[in-house]
Design a protein around this motif. Structure first.
Motif, PDB file in Angstrom:
ATOM      1  N   UNK A   1       0.848  -1.159   0.000  1.00 17.35           N
ATOM      2  CA  UNK A   1       0.000   0.000   0.000  1.00 17.35           C
ATOM      3  C   UNK A   1       0.901   1.232   0.000  1.00 17.35           C
ATOM      4  N   UNK A   2       0.456   2.296  -0.638  1.00 22.82           N
ATOM      5  CA  UNK A   2       1.207   3.547  -0.668  1.00 22.82           C
ATOM      6  C   UNK A   2       0.494   4.599   0.178  1.00 22.82           C
ATOM      7  N   UNK A   3       1.304   5.346   0.942  1.00 25.44           N
ATOM      8  CA  UNK A   3       0.800   6.464   1.721  1.00 25.44           C
ATOM      9  C   UNK A   3       1.689   7.653   1.401  1.00 25.44           C
ATOM     10  N   UNK A   4       1.097   8.734   0.911  1.00 26.13           N
ATOM     11  CA  UNK A   4       1.848   9.922   0.504  1.00 26.13           C
ATOM     12  C   UNK A   4       2.982   9.594  -0.460  1.00 26.13           C
ATOM     13  N   UNK A   5       2.747   8.635  -1.322  1.00 27.86           N
ATOM     14  CA  UNK A   5       3.704   8.318  -2.370  1.00 27.86           C
ATOM     15  C   UNK A   5       4.782   7.308  -2.021  1.00 27.86           C
ATOM     16  N   UNK A   6       4.871   6.876  -0.767  1.00 29.53           N
ATOM     17  CA  UNK A   6       5.876   5.866  -0.410  1.00 29.53           C
ATOM     18  C   UNK A   6       5.179   4.556  -0.029  1.00 29.53           C
ATOM     19  N   UNK A   7       5.843   3.461  -0.334  1.00 28.24           N
ATOM     20  CA  UNK A   7       5.297   2.145  -0.024  1.00 28.24           C
ATOM     21  C   UNK A   7       5.346   1.906   1.477  1.00 28.24           C
ATOM     22  N   UNK A   8       4.262   1.397   2.016  1.00 27.94           N
ATOM     23  CA  UNK A   8       4.220   1.018   3.428  1.00 27.94           C
ATOM     24  C   UNK A   8       3.885  -0.466   3.516  1.00 27.94           C
ATOM     25  N   UNK A   9       4.075  -1.025   4.682  1.00 26.07           N
ATOM     26  CA  UNK A   9       3.726  -2.430   4.905  1.00 26.07           C
ATOM     27  C   UNK A   9       2.943  -2.531   6.211  1.00 26.07           C
ATOM     28  N   UNK A  10       1.851  -3.271   6.168  1.00 23.52           N
ATOM     29  CA  UNK A  10       1.020  -3.499   7.344  1.00 23.52           C
ATOM     30  C   UNK A  10       0.942  -4.995   7.600  1.00 23.52           C
ATOM     31  N   UNK A  11       1.206  -5.392   8.838  1.00 24.59           N
ATOM     32  CA  UNK A  11       1.151  -6.800   9.238  1.00 24.59           C
ATOM     33  C   UNK A  11      -0.247  -7.094   9.766  1.00 24.59           C
ATOM     34  N   UNK A  12      -0.905  -8.076   9.154  1.00 24.17           N
ATOM     35  CA  UNK A  12      -2.228  -8.511   9.599  1.00 24.17           C
ATOM     36  C   UNK A  12      -2.137  -9.936  10.117  1.00 24.17           C
ATOM     37  N   UNK A  13      -2.839 -10.212  11.182  1.00 28.71           N
ATOM     38  CA  UNK A  13      -2.937 -11.580  11.692  1.00 28.71           C
ATOM     39  C   UNK A  13      -4.011 -12.297  10.890  1.00 28.71           C
ATOM     40  N   UNK A  14      -3.671 -13.418  10.307  1.00 30.98           N
ATOM     41  CA  UNK A  14      -4.661 -14.174   9.548  1.00 30.98           C
ATOM     42  C   UNK A  14      -5.651 -14.820  10.506  1.00 30.98           C
ATOM     43  N   UNK A  15      -6.912 -14.920  10.097  1.00 30.74           N
ATOM     44  CA  UNK A  15      -7.908 -15.563  10.954  1.00 30.74           C
ATOM     45  C   UNK A  15      -7.630 -17.054  11.074  1.00 30.74           C
ATOM     46  N   UNK A  16      -8.169 -17.647  12.112  1.00 35.77           N
ATOM     47  CA  UNK A  16      -8.003 -19.081  12.325  1.00 35.77           C
ATOM     48  C   UNK A  16      -8.610 -19.868  11.174  1.00 35.77           C
ATOM     49  N   UNK A  17      -8.118 -21.076  10.961  1.00 28.94           N
ATOM     50  CA  UNK A  17      -8.611 -21.951   9.912  1.00 28.94           C
ATOM     51  C   UNK A  17     -10.121 -22.134  10.047  1.00 28.94           C
TER      52      UNK A  17
END
Length: 103
Positions: A1-17
């Motif tokens: 994802x880009x914010x103000x023109x720079x790439x950012x990274x967000x860590x999401x916890x995946x839901x349980x199976x």
């Protein structure tokens, strides 16, 4: 994802199976970086899919190319490698600023 023109990274916890895979991806932990302008690249081969480690590279006009391993559970990162810079380079002697102009 880009914010103000720079790439950012967000860590999401995946839901349980078995849970709704799209229902649990709100929020997340944004990986913070020290420079205002930089390049972030997620490796195409970051290891096993089920690993808690995300490998990425980061560089800016001040920071040499640096490889990180980011633990997505503890949110801690470890520098794995820094590209050498010849000529007596000292990072503290430089600064990256991001200037905005109205068009």
């Amino acid at each position: 994802q880009r914010v103000n023109g720079v790439t950012t990274a967000t860590i999401h916890r995946l839901p349980l199976h078995g849970a709704d895979p799209m229902g649990g991806l709100s929020g997340g932990d944004i990986i913070e970086f020290k420079d205002e302008a930089y390049t972030l690249s997620l490796g195409s081969s970051s290891g096993p899919f089920n690993s808690n480690i995300l490998r990425y590279t980061y560089t800016s006009l001040v920071t040499p190319l640096t490889w990180y391993d980011h633990d997505m559970v503890s949110n801690e990162r470890v520098v794995k490698k820094v590209a050498p810079v010849k000529g007596g380079y000292t990072e503290e002697d430089y600064v990256t600023l991001r200037e905005w102009a109205t068009s």
